[in-house]
Design a protein around this motif. Structure first.
Motif, mmCIF file in Angstrom:
data_model
loop_
_atom_site.group_PDB
_atom_site.id
_atom_site.type_symbol
_atom_site.label_atom_id
_atom_site.label_comp_id
_atom_site.label_asym_id
_atom_site.label_seq_id
_atom_site.Cartn_x
_atom_site.Cartn_y
_atom_site.Cartn_z
ATOM 1 N N PHE A 30 -11.049 32.471 25.539
ATOM 2 C CA PHE A 30 -10.889 30.682 25.461
ATOM 3 C C PHE A 30 -9.844 30.458 24.149
ATOM 4 O O PHE A 30 -11.183 30.531 23.240
ATOM 5 N N GLY A 31 -9.136 30.000 24.011
ATOM 6 C CA GLY A 31 -7.970 29.997 22.586
ATOM 7 C C GLY A 31 -7.811 30.953 21.445
ATOM 8 O O GLY A 31 -7.186 30.608 20.253
ATOM 9 N N THR A 32 -8.198 32.331 22.533
ATOM 10 C CA THR A 32 -8.342 32.967 21.851
ATOM 11 C C THR A 32 -6.808 34.223 21.672
ATOM 12 O O THR A 32 -6.162 34.077 22.531
ATOM 13 N N ILE A 33 -6.119 34.588 20.282
ATOM 14 C CA ILE A 33 -4.822 35.318 20.690
ATOM 15 C C ILE A 33 -5.812 36.654 20.239
ATOM 16 O O ILE A 33 -6.156 37.279 18.957
ATOM 17 N N SER A 34 -5.366 37.595 20.965
ATOM 18 C CA SER A 34 -6.026 39.239 21.611
ATOM 19 C C SER A 34 -4.594 40.132 21.197
ATOM 20 O O SER A 34 -4.669 41.460 21.906
ATOM 21 N N SER A 35 -2.876 39.862 21.722
ATOM 22 C CA SER A 35 -2.092 40.103 21.512
ATOM 23 C C SER A 35 -1.473 40.143 21.310
ATOM 24 O O SER A 35 -1.580 39.341 20.535
ATOM 25 N N THR A 36 -0.473 41.209 20.811
ATOM 26 C CA THR A 36 0.877 40.965 19.942
ATOM 27 C C THR A 36 2.063 40.991 20.986
ATOM 28 O O THR A 36 1.698 41.500 22.073
ATOM 29 N N SER A 37 3.109 40.540 20.743
ATOM 30 C CA SER A 37 3.986 40.240 21.784
ATOM 31 C C SER A 37 5.505 41.218 21.054
ATOM 32 O O SER A 37 5.289 40.927 19.619
#
Length: 159
Positions: free
Chosen positions: A138-145
């Motif tokens: 929750f609240g973390t960014i774990s990938s790119t777009s």
């Protein structure tokens, strides 16, 4: 000089084309939801918001994109107070560059050598953070777009 050049110098100097396309966008809105349904509606629902979860500047990182302490699960069989699309994910920036060299072997025919580079600066554009309250990330960014830098070469014959 290139317009008036002839022979080998003319073949080298004439027919170049440069292209640059930039895209700069603000982040995509997203909504905080509960990892498990609590309102008994059978659909994803939203928790309660106790403060503004928006972080700014140096406080915002991929490990903590918004203030997760501002969200708590609502009482069972009730609706939460989080507004839809109340937070924004990271922005996007990408620059595409290409260079073409046109040759005209005879009138009406053109050969074009192309080098095209997408996301030429190789900037990492991150996806929205995990927004389900109760999830481990929750609240973390774990990938790119989007794509990393891509380069392609081509030869095009126009007639």
């Amino acid at each position: 000089i290139a317009k008036n050049a002839t022979g080998v110098l003319g073949a080298i100097a004439k027919g170049w084309q440069l292209n640059l396309v930039g895209v700069i966008q603000s982040g995509i809105p997203f909504t905080i939801t509960n990892a498990t349904a609590r309102s008994n509606t059978g659909a994803a629902d939203r928790p309660n918001e106790t403060c503004d979860g928006t972080l700014s500047g140096d406080d915002r990182t991929r490990a903590r994109w918004f203030d997760t302490s501002c969200y708590v699960a609502q009482a069972t069989n009730t609706y939460g107070s989080v507004a839809a699309n109340s937070l924004r994910g990271p922005g996007l920036m990408s620059w595409d560059f290409s260079i073409f060299k046109n040759f005209e072997p005879k009138p009406g025919y053109r050969l074009q050598a192309r080098i095209e580079m997408f996301n030429v600066l190789n900037r990492a554009n991150y996806a929205n953070p995990a927004s389900a309250l109760g999830a481990a990330n929750f609240g973390t960014i774990s990938s790119t777009s989007g794509l990393p830098r891509n380069v392609q070469f081509g030869l095009k014959f126009l007639f």
